[in-house]
Write an enzyme that holds these catalytic residues in place. Structure first.
Site, PDB file in Angstrom:
ATOM      1  N   TYR A 142       0.874  -1.171   0.000  1.00 35.89           N
ATOM      2  CA  TYR A 142       0.000   0.000   0.000  1.00 35.89           C
ATOM      3  C   TYR A 142       0.915   1.226   0.000  1.00 35.89           C
ATOM      4  O   TYR A 142       1.654   1.454   0.956  1.00 35.89           O
ATOM      5  CB  TYR A 142      -0.892  -0.049   1.236  1.00 35.89           C
ATOM      6  CG  TYR A 142      -1.883   1.083   1.370  1.00 35.89           C
ATOM      7  CD1 TYR A 142      -2.500   1.671   0.270  1.00 35.89           C
ATOM      8  CD2 TYR A 142      -2.233   1.557   2.629  1.00 35.89           C
ATOM      9  CE1 TYR A 142      -3.422   2.701   0.408  1.00 35.89           C
ATOM     10  CE2 TYR A 142      -3.158   2.578   2.785  1.00 35.89           C
ATOM     11  CZ  TYR A 142      -3.737   3.150   1.672  1.00 35.89           C
ATOM     12  OH  TYR A 142      -4.653   4.167   1.816  1.00 35.89           O
ATOM     13  N   LYS A 170      -1.117  -1.232  -4.123  1.00 36.19           N
ATOM     14  CA  LYS A 170      -2.355  -0.459  -4.007  1.00 36.19           C
ATOM     15  C   LYS A 170      -1.947   1.008  -3.895  1.00 36.19           C
ATOM     16  O   LYS A 170      -1.216   1.390  -2.987  1.00 36.19           O
ATOM     17  CB  LYS A 170      -3.122  -0.905  -2.772  1.00 36.19           C
ATOM     18  CG  LYS A 170      -4.374  -0.113  -2.511  1.00 36.19           C
ATOM     19  CD  LYS A 170      -5.021  -0.619  -1.226  1.00 36.19           C
ATOM     20  CE  LYS A 170      -6.081   0.346  -0.760  1.00 36.19           C
ATOM     21  NZ  LYS A 170      -6.569  -0.018   0.569  1.00 36.19           N
TER      22      LYS A 170
END
Length: 176
Positions: A142, A170
């Site tokens: 992330y 992400k």
């Protein structure tokens, strides 16, 4: 569940929101109801402990409670799930990765150390260390726009080459 890989990680994933009661405690009844709704919604998978799940605010017992309930519900419904294991403390992040891996998620979402920007070699070392802590469970990185270290395409390619356990990234927003 079969662990995700770079080809099978796709689709629409629902995030578990953190339901708090009047005393700022996790409302377990509402959390269970939310998990029932999410597992029945036809999503490609579920994940917990992103920013909408307040990963940075949970103490370790709360982290384990949410993780365990998600694993229980997802496994019972046959829905893939990911557990976020990010924390501002690298030591706590590694501890969360190890505990998350024991619950058998299809992937673990991780973040880079966030107290100072780190160079590409530091990012590779950090993700490799997180991968070692995860054992056989694949990772999703992330890297949101507010992270202190923003990875450029060359570093992402390097990460993909050097940490095969990293199956996805992400990011929010984006540009060309």
């Amino acid at each position: 569940m079969t662990a995700l890989d770079r080809k099978s990680l796709r689709g629409v994933w629902g995030t578990v929101l953190l339901p708090l009661g009047a005393a700022d405690q996790i409302d377990v009844g509402r959390l269970r109801h939310q998990l029932d709704v999410l597992t029945a919604a036809g999503l490609d998978g579920l994940y917990a402990h992103g920013t909408a799940g307040e990963f940075h605010e949970l103490d370790e017992d709360e982290y384990d409670l949410v993780s365990g309930l998600l694993a229980e519900h997802a496994n019972a419904a046959g829905v893939p799930f990911q557990l976020g294991a990010g924390h501002m403390s690298t030591r706590l992040s590694l501890d969360r990765v190890r505990r998350a891996a024991r619950l058998g998620p299809d992937a673990i979402q991780v973040i880079l150390p966030d107290w100072v920007p780190i160079p590409p070699a530091g990012a590779v070392a950090a993700v490799a260390g997180l991968a070692a802590a995860a054992g056989d469970v694949p990772l999703v990185l992330y890297n949101p726009p507010h992270a202190k270290t923003q990875l450029d395409p060359a570093t992402l390619v390097r990460l993909a080459d050097e940490v095969p356990q990293l199956i996805g990234i992400k990011v929010a927003g984006g540009d060309a």
